[in-house]
Design an enzyme around this catalytic site. Structure first.
Site, PDB file in Angstrom:
ATOM      1  N   THR A 107     139.566 -13.214  -8.881  1.00  0.00           N
ATOM      2  CA  THR A 107     139.630 -12.712 -10.260  1.00  0.00           C
ATOM      3  C   THR A 107     139.823 -13.803 -11.290  1.00  0.00           C
ATOM      4  O   THR A 107     139.278 -13.722 -12.388  1.00  0.00           O
ATOM      5  CB  THR A 107     140.795 -11.697 -10.372  1.00  0.00           C
ATOM      6  N   SER A 143     138.113 -12.876  -2.259  1.00  0.00           N
ATOM      7  CA  SER A 143     138.892 -13.268  -1.074  1.00  0.00           C
ATOM      8  C   SER A 143     138.759 -12.255   0.065  1.00  0.00           C
ATOM      9  O   SER A 143     139.097 -12.564   1.203  1.00  0.00           O
ATOM     10  CB  SER A 143     140.356 -13.509  -1.428  1.00  0.00           C
ATOM     11  N   SER A 144     138.242 -11.061  -0.204  1.00  0.00           N
ATOM     12  CA  SER A 144     137.983 -10.115   0.888  1.00  0.00           C
ATOM     13  C   SER A 144     136.868 -10.632   1.798  1.00  0.00           C
ATOM     14  O   SER A 144     136.725 -10.175   2.928  1.00  0.00           O
ATOM     15  CB  SER A 144     137.567  -8.754   0.332  1.00  0.00           C
ATOM     16  N   CYS A 198     158.396  -2.872   8.142  1.00  0.00           N
ATOM     17  CA  CYS A 198     159.232  -2.989   6.944  1.00  0.00           C
ATOM     18  C   CYS A 198     158.858  -4.268   6.195  1.00  0.00           C
ATOM     19  O   CYS A 198     158.421  -5.247   6.791  1.00  0.00           O
ATOM     20  CB  CYS A 198     160.707  -3.060   7.316  1.00  0.00           C
TER      21      CYS A 198
HETATM   22  N1  ASP Z   1     139.363  -9.018  -5.228  1.00  0.00           N
HETATM   23  C1  ASP Z   1     139.974 -10.208  -5.781  1.00  0.00           C
HETATM   24  C2  ASP Z   1     140.104 -11.220  -4.667  1.00  0.00           C
HETATM   25  O1  ASP Z   1     141.025 -11.195  -3.911  1.00  0.00           O
HETATM   26  C3  ASP Z   1     141.267  -9.903  -6.406  1.00  0.00           C
HETATM   27  C4  ASP Z   1     141.968 -11.092  -7.042  1.00  0.00           C
HETATM   28  O2  ASP Z   1     141.490 -12.186  -7.152  1.00  0.00           O
HETATM   29  O3  ASP Z   1     143.098 -10.863  -7.471  1.00  0.00           O
HETATM   30  O4  ASP Z   1     139.274 -12.050  -4.541  1.00  0.00           O
END
Ligand code: ASP
Length: 353
Positions: free
Chosen positions: A18, A63-64, A283
């Site tokens: 992001t 990052s996914s 947890c």
């Molecule tokens: N979907 C984005 C990522 O992890 C979210 C972020 O950058 O906060 O790449």
């Protein structure tokens, strides 16, 4: 802290996420953009007084979409540029940042320079962005030295005023600027008017050994999250995945699981086949103590290994790293009982390392 502004040189590695995104005016969706854009949005970078060079992933990744290949790429960049820079800042999507930070902590053996990951919840081009502050402070931390030595020679995540040991973190909030926590290890620094370091918590290498970068990771790992009513089919289908070597089992409370025969027998059979099953708690905070309840004790009896106070992210990365080095199940179990780089607190010991 030393007044090292003129001297410090930082390598900024933009992987995606992001922080470097822009809104597509036609679709309304967030898309990655050219790194040059980021520099334009943070003119303060030029005014910081450090020498900041940058590299970017092409294409930048959400990052996914990151995993072992991206971790190797980052490790390669750091190893190739290790002598040229005082510190490294990695701009990364927040979603899997804790996995990357955990993996890098194992892959960068003998690290003696700061590697600080950061990102943001709002794109850096937006007025209310949290990205600017995260980026600027991450660079300050990567550049910080005392008596000529880096203040934080660790893989860390800096996010919304706090610096954490990377392999102790989890992303805990999808919306808040305060997106990360390290529940089982204190933060290494807090950034307010001043950046206050908690030096007692920061790892300091006892001797200066050359950086040893590791590139071998084994993906044959799975996560088994228990829930009341979990069926034999679900457990069996995970434990019998072909070529599977390690399982991070997320259990209840202090490491408890169903005590019924079918479940215990399935685990016993899997361990007998050489599968390493690591017990971590569902947890957010606290430690696995399998001897505390009868339901945990049964796991111990069938050869499940304690993950102590490890995060799931760190346990996954550690198993990938250990199996990547062709260790036998017994050797992997031995290493799971050690803290390699401060990722677990062992009973009776601290975890500064
Ligand atoms: N979907 C984005 C990522 O992890 C979210 C972020 O950058 O906060 O790449």
């Amino acid at each position: 802290m030393d007044n090292n502004k003129q001297k410090a040189s930082i390598l900024l590695i933009y992987t995606g996420g992001t922080i470097g995104m822009i809104e597509n005016t036609e679709t309304g969706m967030l898309e990655a953009f050219n790194f040059q854009h980021l520099m334009n949005h943070v003119p303060e970078l030029k005014r910081l007084g450090y020498s900041v060079s940058s590299l970017q992933f092409d294409p930048p990744l959400d990052s996914s979409d990151m995993g072992p290949d991206s971790w190797m790429k980052i490790t390669r960049i750091i190893a190739d540029n290790y002598q040229k820079y005082d510190g490294f800042v990695i701009l990364h999507g927040t979603d899997t940042m804790s996995f990357t930070a955990s993996a890098l902590s194992f892959m960068l053996e003998n690290l003696s320079k700061p590697v600080i990951l950061t990102g943001s919840q709002l794109p850096i081009g937006m007025i209310r962005t949290d990205g600017k502050e995260n980026l600027i402070t991450a660079i300050e931390i990567a550049a910080a030295k005392e008596n000529g030595l880096p203040v934080v020679p660790e893989v860390c995540i800096f996010f919304e005023n706090e610096l954490f040991r990377g392999n102790r973190t989890s992303k805990i909030n999808a919306d808040n600027f305060n997106a990360f926590r390290s529940y089982n290890y204190p933060s290494l620094a807090k950034a307010g008017i001043y950046i206050k370091y908690d030096t007692a918590q920061i790892y300091r290498p006892a001797s200066r050994k050359p950086l040893k970068a590791h590139y071998l990771l084994d993906r044959n790992i799975a996560i088994l999250k228990l829930f009341p009513g979990i069926s034999p089919n679900v457990v069996e289908s995970i434990l019998t995945i072909p070529n599977l070597k390690g399982v991070v089992m997320e259990t209840f409370g202090s490491g408890n699981a169903p005590s019924c025969d079918w479940f215990i027998n399935m685990l016993k059979e899997a361990v007998g086949r050489g599968l390493v099953i690591v017990n971590v708690t569902q947890c957010s905070a606290g430690v696995v103590e399998m001897h505390r309840y009868e339901t945990g004790h049964k796991l111990l009896d069938v050869g499940v290994v304690s993950g102590f106070d490890s995060t799931t992210e760190s346990a996954v990365a550690k198993l990938m790293f250990l199996f990547g080095h062709n260790l036998s199940p017994e050797e992997v179990k031995e290493h799971m009982n050690c803290s390699l780089i401060g990722e677990v607190t062992l009973p009776g010991f601290g975890s500064n390392r």
